[in-house]
Design a protein around this motif. Sequence first.
Motif, mmCIF file in Angstrom:
data_model
loop_
_atom_site.group_PDB
_atom_site.id
_atom_site.type_symbol
_atom_site.label_atom_id
_atom_site.label_comp_id
_atom_site.label_asym_id
_atom_site.label_seq_id
_atom_site.Cartn_x
_atom_site.Cartn_y
_atom_site.Cartn_z
ATOM 1 N N PRO A 1 1.253 -19.712 -6.095
ATOM 2 C CA PRO A 1 -0.091 -20.153 -5.685
ATOM 3 C C PRO A 1 -0.865 -20.877 -6.779
ATOM 4 C CG PRO A 1 -0.117 -17.815 -6.168
ATOM 5 C CD PRO A 1 1.315 -18.248 -6.253
ATOM 6 N N TYR A 2 -0.271 -21.034 -7.959
ATOM 7 C CA TYR A 2 -1.006 -21.593 -9.092
ATOM 8 C C TYR A 2 -0.948 -23.118 -9.130
ATOM 9 C CZ TYR A 2 -0.788 -16.750 -10.617
ATOM 10 O OH TYR A 2 -0.896 -15.390 -10.670
ATOM 11 N N ASP A 3 -1.982 -23.715 -9.679
ATOM 12 C CA ASP A 3 -2.062 -25.158 -9.867
ATOM 13 C C ASP A 3 -1.477 -25.494 -11.242
ATOM 14 O OD1 ASP A 3 -2.671 -27.803 -10.185
ATOM 15 O OD2 ASP A 3 -4.800 -27.616 -9.714
ATOM 16 N N GLU B 1 -5.320 -21.564 -12.549
ATOM 17 C CA GLU B 1 -6.175 -21.561 -11.372
ATOM 18 C C GLU B 1 -5.325 -21.489 -10.108
ATOM 19 O OE1 GLU B 1 -8.830 -24.847 -11.342
ATOM 20 O OE2 GLU B 1 -9.807 -24.290 -13.246
ATOM 21 N N PRO C 1 3.548 -29.064 -6.812
ATOM 22 C CA PRO C 1 3.745 -27.819 -6.049
ATOM 23 C C PRO C 1 4.763 -27.963 -4.932
ATOM 24 C CG PRO C 1 1.714 -28.878 -5.363
ATOM 25 C CD PRO C 1 2.232 -29.670 -6.544
ATOM 26 N N ARG D 1 -4.253 -22.614 -6.590
ATOM 27 C CA ARG D 1 -4.265 -23.926 -5.938
ATOM 28 C C ARG D 1 -5.129 -23.930 -4.676
ATOM 29 N NH1 ARG D 1 -0.652 -25.748 -2.319
ATOM 30 N NH2 ARG D 1 0.868 -24.091 -2.745
ATOM 31 N N LEU D 2 -5.099 -22.841 -3.900
ATOM 32 C CA LEU D 2 -5.873 -22.744 -2.659
ATOM 33 C C LEU D 2 -7.108 -21.863 -2.819
ATOM 34 C CD1 LEU D 2 -2.985 -22.294 -0.043
ATOM 35 C CD2 LEU D 2 -4.021 -24.412 -0.856
ATOM 36 N N ARG E 1 6.576 -23.539 -9.270
ATOM 37 C CA ARG E 1 6.115 -24.637 -8.416
ATOM 38 C C ARG E 1 5.779 -24.127 -7.014
ATOM 39 N NH1 ARG E 1 10.355 -28.476 -7.603
ATOM 40 N NH2 ARG E 1 8.770 -29.687 -6.486
ATOM 41 N N THR F 1 -0.526 -28.709 -12.193
ATOM 42 C CA THR F 1 -0.491 -30.160 -12.360
ATOM 43 C C THR F 1 -0.724 -30.575 -13.804
ATOM 44 O OG1 THR F 1 -2.825 -30.212 -11.675
ATOM 45 C CG2 THR F 1 -1.166 -30.684 -9.989
ATOM 46 N N TRP G 1 2.705 -14.949 -4.642
ATOM 47 C CA TRP G 1 1.455 -14.911 -3.887
ATOM 48 C C TRP G 1 0.976 -13.467 -3.734
ATOM 49 C CZ3 TRP G 1 -0.737 -19.473 -1.564
ATOM 50 C CH2 TRP G 1 0.011 -20.635 -1.811
ATOM 51 N N THR H 1 -5.430 -18.142 -0.872
ATOM 52 C CA THR H 1 -4.232 -17.398 -1.273
ATOM 53 C C THR H 1 -4.083 -16.137 -0.431
ATOM 54 O OG1 THR H 1 -4.404 -18.238 -3.536
ATOM 55 C CG2 THR H 1 -3.082 -16.245 -3.205
ATOM 56 N N ARG I 1 4.747 -26.655 -1.496
ATOM 57 C CA ARG I 1 3.676 -26.093 -0.664
ATOM 58 C C ARG I 1 4.262 -25.202 0.436
ATOM 59 N NH1 ARG I 1 -0.972 -28.809 -2.089
ATOM 60 N NH2 ARG I 1 -0.615 -30.762 -3.238
#
Length: 296
Positions: A243-245, A148, A253, A150-151, A240, A247, A131, A156, A255
């Motif tokens: 901060p990255y997506d 990308e 993730p 995730r938040l 996982r 999926t 992060w 982030t 979290r």
Amino acid sequence: MPLHHATLSSETEWVPLQEAHQARVRRFTEPYLLRRSTGAKHPVEDFLFTYYNLKPGQLLRWHPGAGVRLAGNAALERAGWKYYTHDGGGAGVDVAAFLRDRQSTVDFTRTILSGTAARPAQYGCFGLHEWAMAYRSELNGVRHEYLELRLGAKGTDGVVEGEKIRCTHFDAFRFYAPEAAPLNELTPTRENQRHLEQPGCLHANMDLYKWAYKLTPLLSSGIVLNCFELSWRIRAMDMRASPYDLTRWGLAPIRIELPEGKAEYVREQRAFAMESQELRRRLLAELEQAVDLAGG
């Protein structure tokens, strides 16, 4: 420094071990090489071949480690391999030559591994190093430009600003965004690395692979590949919790911005710490055995 007590392995004994090793390695290298040929990327599976220096072809080579001489015609090719000797009694690792050229590497690896093994593990970092690397991404960009957040950028940044960041690992800290570095409670450097490394750190445990391959061919390929596979699994957890997506790669993730995510992170971190400590001890034992074989 003569090599003492070398074990002679017949061709029928060691060639199947070599073939099994190569099959095990190809499970990892072949998908990576295919992706590289097409320009595709994978945020977990590419890491061990891009961040670390050992090439797929080098990992594919099987080494029995110090103290084993390989008999038969199949061993002849090793006459041209670095730190090998070959004579009528077979081919084996030239431990004396390795120690003469690489003593500083041996000494530093001993220091790092033994020091890390002796310290208590810390479990309060929650993977925030990734992060911190993505902090203020609207200004600095992100290391993994094809991923990308995730938040999002602001989300982030909010996590970084709202948490205590206590990374002990220099090779993670050095990739922090400039604005994130002062937020870390510690200032890891290359000079204080030997004093800060601790067995709860995911990156210190991934680096077991680095220390193992730096001692190739002194150490056996079995332990090098065990370290590789451990690092592979830790990398998956590390990303996982990032901060990255991820999926699109089927990675759910962790979290860490939520209490339940922090708890999940610590559970997995503890399990990896225990596994890594055992492998760290085995690495040290194999290294000491190799040095003893050389009379040093």
